[in-house]
Design an enzyme around this catalytic site. Sequence first.
Site, PDB file in Angstrom:
ATOM      1  N   GLU A  76      38.362 -19.696   1.389  1.00  0.00           N
ATOM      2  CA  GLU A  76      38.085 -19.395  -0.025  1.00  0.00           C
ATOM      3  C   GLU A  76      38.570 -17.975  -0.247  1.00  0.00           C
ATOM      4  OE1 GLU A  76      36.955 -21.555  -2.110  1.00  0.00           O
ATOM      5  OE2 GLU A  76      35.984 -23.078  -0.874  1.00  0.00           O
ATOM      6  N   LYS A 135      28.815 -14.151  10.090  1.00  0.00           N
ATOM      7  CA  LYS A 135      29.079 -12.705  10.048  1.00  0.00           C
ATOM      8  C   LYS A 135      29.133 -12.219   8.603  1.00  0.00           C
ATOM      9  CE  LYS A 135      32.332  -9.910   9.806  1.00  0.00           C
ATOM     10  NZ  LYS A 135      31.900  -8.789   8.960  1.00  0.00           N
ATOM     11  N   CYS A 182      35.663 -13.365  -7.307  1.00  0.00           N
ATOM     12  CA  CYS A 182      36.977 -13.962  -6.985  1.00  0.00           C
ATOM     13  C   CYS A 182      37.531 -14.748  -8.167  1.00  0.00           C
ATOM     14  CB  CYS A 182      36.829 -14.872  -5.779  1.00  0.00           C
ATOM     15  SG  CYS A 182      35.459 -16.020  -5.941  1.00  0.00           S
ATOM     16  N   GLU A 213      45.284  -9.100  -7.566  1.00  0.00           N
ATOM     17  CA  GLU A 213      43.822  -9.076  -7.713  1.00  0.00           C
ATOM     18  C   GLU A 213      43.321  -7.635  -7.610  1.00  0.00           C
ATOM     19  OE1 GLU A 213      41.372 -10.619  -4.482  1.00  0.00           O
ATOM     20  OE2 GLU A 213      40.229 -11.732  -5.966  1.00  0.00           O
TER      21      GLU A 213
HETATM   22  P1  NAD Z   1      37.948  -9.112   3.308  1.00  0.00           P
HETATM   23  O1  NAD Z   1      38.924 -10.196   3.595  1.00  0.00           O
HETATM   24  O2  NAD Z   1      38.346  -7.716   3.553  1.00  0.00           O
HETATM   25  O3  NAD Z   1      36.623  -9.327   4.184  1.00  0.00           O
HETATM   26  C1  NAD Z   1      35.896 -10.527   4.153  1.00  0.00           C
HETATM   27  C2  NAD Z   1      35.157 -10.683   5.452  1.00  0.00           C
HETATM   28  O4  NAD Z   1      36.092 -10.838   6.501  1.00  0.00           O
HETATM   29  C3  NAD Z   1      34.288  -9.489   5.833  1.00  0.00           C
HETATM   30  O5  NAD Z   1      33.118  -9.971   6.451  1.00  0.00           O
HETATM   31  C4  NAD Z   1      35.164  -8.751   6.847  1.00  0.00           C
HETATM   32  O6  NAD Z   1      34.435  -7.984   7.764  1.00  0.00           O
HETATM   33  C5  NAD Z   1      35.846  -9.912   7.541  1.00  0.00           C
HETATM   34  N1  NAD Z   1      37.125  -9.597   8.180  1.00  0.00           N
HETATM   35  C6  NAD Z   1      37.979  -8.567   7.912  1.00  0.00           C
HETATM   36  N2  NAD Z   1      39.062  -8.661   8.714  1.00  0.00           N
HETATM   37  C7  NAD Z   1      38.889  -9.771   9.480  1.00  0.00           C
HETATM   38  C8  NAD Z   1      39.685 -10.415  10.478  1.00  0.00           C
HETATM   39  N3  NAD Z   1      40.868  -9.934  10.859  1.00  0.00           N
HETATM   40  N4  NAD Z   1      39.220 -11.555  11.039  1.00  0.00           N
HETATM   41  C9  NAD Z   1      38.043 -12.080  10.644  1.00  0.00           C
HETATM   42  N5  NAD Z   1      37.243 -11.514   9.719  1.00  0.00           N
HETATM   43  C10 NAD Z   1      37.668 -10.379   9.128  1.00  0.00           C
HETATM   44  O7  NAD Z   1      37.491  -9.353   1.837  1.00  0.00           O
HETATM   45  P2  NAD Z   1      36.430  -8.499   0.991  1.00  0.00           P
HETATM   46  O8  NAD Z   1      37.119  -7.290   0.508  1.00  0.00           O
HETATM   47  O9  NAD Z   1      35.153  -8.352   1.750  1.00  0.00           O
HETATM   48  O10 NAD Z   1      36.114  -9.511  -0.213  1.00  0.00           O
HETATM   49  C11 NAD Z   1      36.842  -9.530  -1.362  1.00  0.00           C
HETATM   50  C12 NAD Z   1      37.798 -10.721  -1.344  1.00  0.00           C
HETATM   51  O11 NAD Z   1      37.074 -11.936  -1.197  1.00  0.00           O
HETATM   52  C13 NAD Z   1      38.527 -10.857  -2.663  1.00  0.00           C
HETATM   53  O12 NAD Z   1      39.897 -11.116  -2.416  1.00  0.00           O
HETATM   54  C14 NAD Z   1      37.871 -12.068  -3.316  1.00  0.00           C
HETATM   55  O13 NAD Z   1      38.666 -12.742  -4.234  1.00  0.00           O
HETATM   56  C15 NAD Z   1      37.526 -12.897  -2.139  1.00  0.00           C
HETATM   57  N6  NAD Z   1      36.458 -13.855  -2.463  1.00  0.00           N
HETATM   58  C16 NAD Z   1      36.786 -15.175  -2.607  1.00  0.00           C
HETATM   59  C17 NAD Z   1      35.805 -16.105  -2.943  1.00  0.00           C
HETATM   60  C18 NAD Z   1      36.143 -17.565  -3.118  1.00  0.00           C
HETATM   61  O14 NAD Z   1      35.230 -18.378  -3.148  1.00  0.00           O
HETATM   62  N7  NAD Z   1      37.407 -17.920  -3.229  1.00  0.00           N
HETATM   63  C19 NAD Z   1      34.489 -15.684  -3.116  1.00  0.00           C
HETATM   64  C20 NAD Z   1      34.190 -14.330  -2.957  1.00  0.00           C
HETATM   65  C21 NAD Z   1      35.183 -13.422  -2.624  1.00  0.00           C
END
Ligand code: NAD
Length: 484
Positions: free
Chosen positions: A263, A189, A297, A394
């Site tokens: 992650e 997804k 991230c 963050e």
């Molecule tokens: P997010 O958690 O809002 O969304 C990430 C994904 O999860 C999206 O596809 C979203 O639709 C989905 N999602 C949202 N709610 C959900 C739920 N309840 N159950 C399952 N899936 C759900 O994060 P974002 O704003 O898209 O991304 C930014 C975040 O990602 C930042 O905190 C960043 O640090 C982190 N990030 C971490 C890494 C790593 O490798 N550690 C890499 C990239 C981004």
Amino acid sequence: MAKKKTIDWQLAPAPESTDHVRIDKQYELFINGKWQKPKSGKYFDTINPANEQKLARIAEANAADVDAAVKAARKAYDTVWSKMPASERAKYIYRIARLLQEKAREFAVIESMDGGKAIRESRDVDVPLAAAHFFYYAGWADKLKYAFPGKNVSPLGVAGQVIPWNFPLLMAAWKLAPALACGNSVVLKPAETTPLTALKLAELLQEAELPEGVVNIVTGAGATGAAVVNHPDVNKVAFTGSTGVGKLIQRATAGSGKKLTLELGGKAANIIFADATIDQAVEGIINGIYFNQGHVCCAGSRLFVEEGVYDEVIRKLKHRMRSLVVGDPLDKNTDIGAINSKEQLATINRYLKFGVADGAEMYAPTCDLPTRGYWCRPTLFLNVAQSARIAQEEIFGPVLAVQTFRTVDEVIQKANNTPYGLSAGVWTDKGSKIFNLTSKLRAGVIWANTYNKFDPTSPFGGYKESGYGREGGLHGLGAYLRLN
Ligand code: NAD
């Protein structure tokens, strides 16, 4: 004496062509190797954050669609993918890597249009690294028993994978390549604001003649992600995203027997010692926080400068910030593209206000911003208190919080003083200092005299609230295998 003339020059526009790019008006769900209309009948728009124009209509998968995708993945796993000799599986993965290289320009342009990142990055970082991950894991497919000597290795089954918007194609590659190499089938997804490159990847998988159902791509927002994660026939959940959602997923999968890797977020410390090569370090700071609009991230969002070189570092940093080009992501000169969404821009602006309210001194170079779209100038805060929100939380934008230090012990203590532990950077002339810090900083990845360097052979992942499990390298295989 005649007044000295200042030269005010600008780079001529150098936009990347979009002629070779095909974006359909509407995308369906990719289930069982075919494009299928969503059972909900619902669609949402994906827009270009640089001009707010609609790029395409995207199907929204509900629980019934996710169920169909998991069933297709299960059938493909049971009847084809887990039965196939590993060397044959590898051939498909190599083919995906080669096709991605062939179509690199199209993927890079679409990534920049859908996500707002500068073409220089999608072209030179995201797409080549995505292809490199497929190449790397293709090589492992028939050598898994050598990766874990003395163990019996077997795939887990169906992997449910949920990814964020900051590196849409690269995150898809990080997830798909090891899962497929280990013999698992997948339901992926993508994030709701950046679905296009994953959907183009689905077209590419068809062209690679990957057996139907081995990879299924379902689009939608959080509810769709939750349906993937909570589906009872998913054996492995791999999530990259925010710590808040990661915690929900951890709770939801507890006791289910599903293997889980998370992650999550980060608040990295980039540490500059007085004996560092300052010009090089300044470039590393810029790359660490302003690269990809700070939507990283592992962004070096906290800068720690040893007091003796503070004035020099800040002077050079401000000078370099003034030369950064903010604007059209498709322009090859652009350093900082558009913020990914209106919501993310609002979050960043909220943190800018917190920084000022907490008494820090804000600096951002003056530069014109386009009138439409979502933009943020490269920004830094000086005199930041350790307890300030901009130093603890963050932000996920081009915003740097600067602090100083006098001793090694002090900077280690300050750097570790956050709930996160994803990455860090150390800049010094002394190898002994590097080894001392890398053993004491609680971060999964630590760069020395460089920043934001990635390689498929190198594992990546966090400590504490940055998640657990590793992606990349040999370690990344373990997350997709049963080891007996
Ligand atoms: P997010 O958690 O809002 O969304 C990430 C994904 O999860 C999206 O596809 C979203 O639709 C989905 N999602 C949202 N709610 C959900 C739920 N309840 N159950 C399952 N899936 C759900 O994060 P974002 O704003 O898209 O991304 C930014 C975040 O990602 C930042 O905190 C960043 O640090 C982190 N990030 C971490 C890494 C790593 O490798 N550690 C890499 C990239 C981004």
